[in-house]
Design a protein around this motif. Sequence first.
Motif, PDB file in Angstrom:
ATOM      1  N   THR A 178       0.824  -1.210   0.080  1.00 21.61           N
ATOM      2  CA  THR A 178       0.057   0.098   0.056  1.00 21.61           C
ATOM      3  C   THR A 178       0.819   1.176  -0.106  1.00 21.61           C
ATOM      4  O   THR A 178       0.530   2.061  -0.758  1.00 21.61           O
ATOM      5  N   ASP A 179       1.989   1.181   0.741  1.00 17.43           N
ATOM      6  CA  ASP A 179       2.747   2.256   0.844  1.00 17.43           C
ATOM      7  C   ASP A 179       3.406   2.509  -0.693  1.00 17.43           C
ATOM      8  O   ASP A 179       3.461   3.778  -0.997  1.00 17.43           O
ATOM      9  N   LYS A 180       3.816   1.539  -1.334  1.00 18.81           N
ATOM     10  CA  LYS A 180       4.328   1.615  -2.500  1.00 18.81           C
ATOM     11  C   LYS A 180       3.293   2.274  -3.830  1.00 18.81           C
ATOM     12  O   LYS A 180       3.645   2.976  -4.376  1.00 18.81           O
ATOM     13  N   ILE A 181       2.053   1.706  -3.652  1.00 20.91           N
ATOM     14  CA  ILE A 181       0.973   2.215  -4.182  1.00 20.91           C
ATOM     15  C   ILE A 181       0.933   3.660  -4.172  1.00 20.91           C
ATOM     16  O   ILE A 181       0.472   4.471  -4.927  1.00 20.91           O
ATOM     17  N   ARG A 182       0.564   3.995  -2.975  1.00 21.47           N
ATOM     18  CA  ARG A 182       0.370   5.383  -2.585  1.00 21.47           C
ATOM     19  C   ARG A 182       1.368   6.452  -3.037  1.00 21.47           C
ATOM     20  O   ARG A 182       1.414   7.510  -3.243  1.00 21.47           O
ATOM     21  N   ASN A 183       2.646   6.034  -3.566  1.00 22.33           N
ATOM     22  CA  ASN A 183       3.721   6.854  -4.166  1.00 22.33           C
ATOM     23  C   ASN A 183       3.205   6.708  -5.703  1.00 22.33           C
ATOM     24  O   ASN A 183       3.936   6.332  -6.450  1.00 22.33           O
ATOM     25  N   LYS A 184       2.098   7.563  -5.634  1.00 21.35           N
ATOM     26  CA  LYS A 184       1.367   7.630  -7.119  1.00 21.35           C
ATOM     27  C   LYS A 184       2.186   8.439  -8.073  1.00 21.35           C
ATOM     28  O   LYS A 184       1.852   8.190  -9.267  1.00 21.35           O
ATOM     29  N   ILE A 185       3.027   9.119  -7.605  1.00 25.03           N
ATOM     30  CA  ILE A 185       3.927   9.933  -8.700  1.00 25.03           C
ATOM     31  C   ILE A 185       4.421   8.929  -9.564  1.00 25.03           C
ATOM     32  O   ILE A 185       4.712   9.344 -10.769  1.00 25.03           O
ATOM     33  N   LYS A 186       4.725   7.852  -9.262  1.00 21.13           N
ATOM     34  CA  LYS A 186       5.332   6.693 -10.153  1.00 21.13           C
ATOM     35  C   LYS A 186       4.715   5.735 -10.351  1.00 21.13           C
ATOM     36  O   LYS A 186       4.998   4.569 -10.650  1.00 21.13           O
ATOM     37  N   LEU A 187       3.317   5.742 -10.219  1.00 24.06           N
ATOM     38  CA  LEU A 187       2.373   4.580 -10.349  1.00 24.06           C
ATOM     39  C   LEU A 187       2.279   4.007 -11.592  1.00 24.06           C
ATOM     40  O   LEU A 187       1.952   2.893 -11.817  1.00 24.06           O
ATOM     41  N   ASP A 188       2.715   5.139 -12.798  1.00 23.16           N
ATOM     42  CA  ASP A 188       2.612   4.385 -14.232  1.00 23.16           C
ATOM     43  C   ASP A 188       4.098   3.556 -14.571  1.00 23.16           C
ATOM     44  O   ASP A 188       4.151   3.315 -15.264  1.00 23.16           O
ATOM     45  N   ASN A 189       5.016   3.753 -13.504  1.00 23.68           N
ATOM     46  CA  ASN A 189       6.221   3.105 -13.348  1.00 23.68           C
ATOM     47  C   ASN A 189       6.166   1.564 -13.216  1.00 23.68           C
ATOM     48  O   ASN A 189       5.937   1.079 -12.261  1.00 23.68           O
ATOM     49  N   ILE A 190       6.730   0.940 -14.257  1.00 19.63           N
ATOM     50  CA  ILE A 190       6.611  -0.587 -14.155  1.00 19.63           C
ATOM     51  C   ILE A 190       7.358  -1.218 -12.885  1.00 19.63           C
ATOM     52  O   ILE A 190       7.125  -2.222 -12.258  1.00 19.63           O
ATOM     53  N   GLY A 191       8.286  -0.473 -12.294  1.00 22.11           N
ATOM     54  CA  GLY A 191       9.245  -0.996 -11.489  1.00 22.11           C
ATOM     55  C   GLY A 191       8.780  -0.312 -10.024  1.00 22.11           C
ATOM     56  O   GLY A 191       9.281  -0.743  -8.954  1.00 22.11           O
ATOM     57  N   ILE A 192       7.662   0.037 -10.091  1.00 22.07           N
ATOM     58  CA  ILE A 192       7.094   0.944  -8.663  1.00 22.07           C
ATOM     59  C   ILE A 192       7.072  -0.305  -7.409  1.00 22.07           C
ATOM     60  O   ILE A 192       7.636   0.108  -6.166  1.00 22.07           O
TER      61      ILE A 192
END
Length: 194
Positions: A178-192
């Motif tokens: 969830t913490d990774k997902i909330r970093n939505k600035i990079k949500l379109d980045n496949i490596g998020i």
Amino acid sequence: MQIIIMTDIFGLTTDIDLLAVSLSTELTRVTVIDPYEGYKQTFINEQAAYDTFMTQCGHERYISAVASAIALSEDEVVLLGFSAGASAAWKAIDRHSNPLIKHCIGFYPSQIRNHLDVIPCCPVTLVFPCEEKHFEVDNILSALASLKQVHCIKTSFYHGFMNSLSENYSLSAATFFTDKIRNKIKLDNIGILN
């Protein structure tokens, strides 16, 4: 940007509500697609949730609902699906030509085993559990390895680890992802999610 969340068989839950609110901003619109058309359900266990999902919606109808939501998008889109929702998203992006779809993220998409011929139109990140009841996860990972736009992650957790209503819920795993997902600035980045 628009984020489309596709729920699992439990439909709308407190977890999904909190995730949607946390992702919604002035510049990011969040849409939630669930199998029960916005009506919250209460289930005594996962089997009851599965039975209700199959009688009230089913996989094909869910795929259609997701495809319709994608078709209505006017902004760049990130798809975020869980279990049945992740599987529906996987099918909905098959040979799709919508350039607005920037990334599809799917957690434990177990039905993907029946749709290995999908050619996704966008980068995809699939997060698998350590094992599944109905198939060997490693066999699916091998089958998907040849798809250039597909990135797979195998976790040490079990199917449902993101949903606090699941018997396999893991607070540590849910918090991490969830913490990774909330970093939505990079949500379109496949490596998020790495």
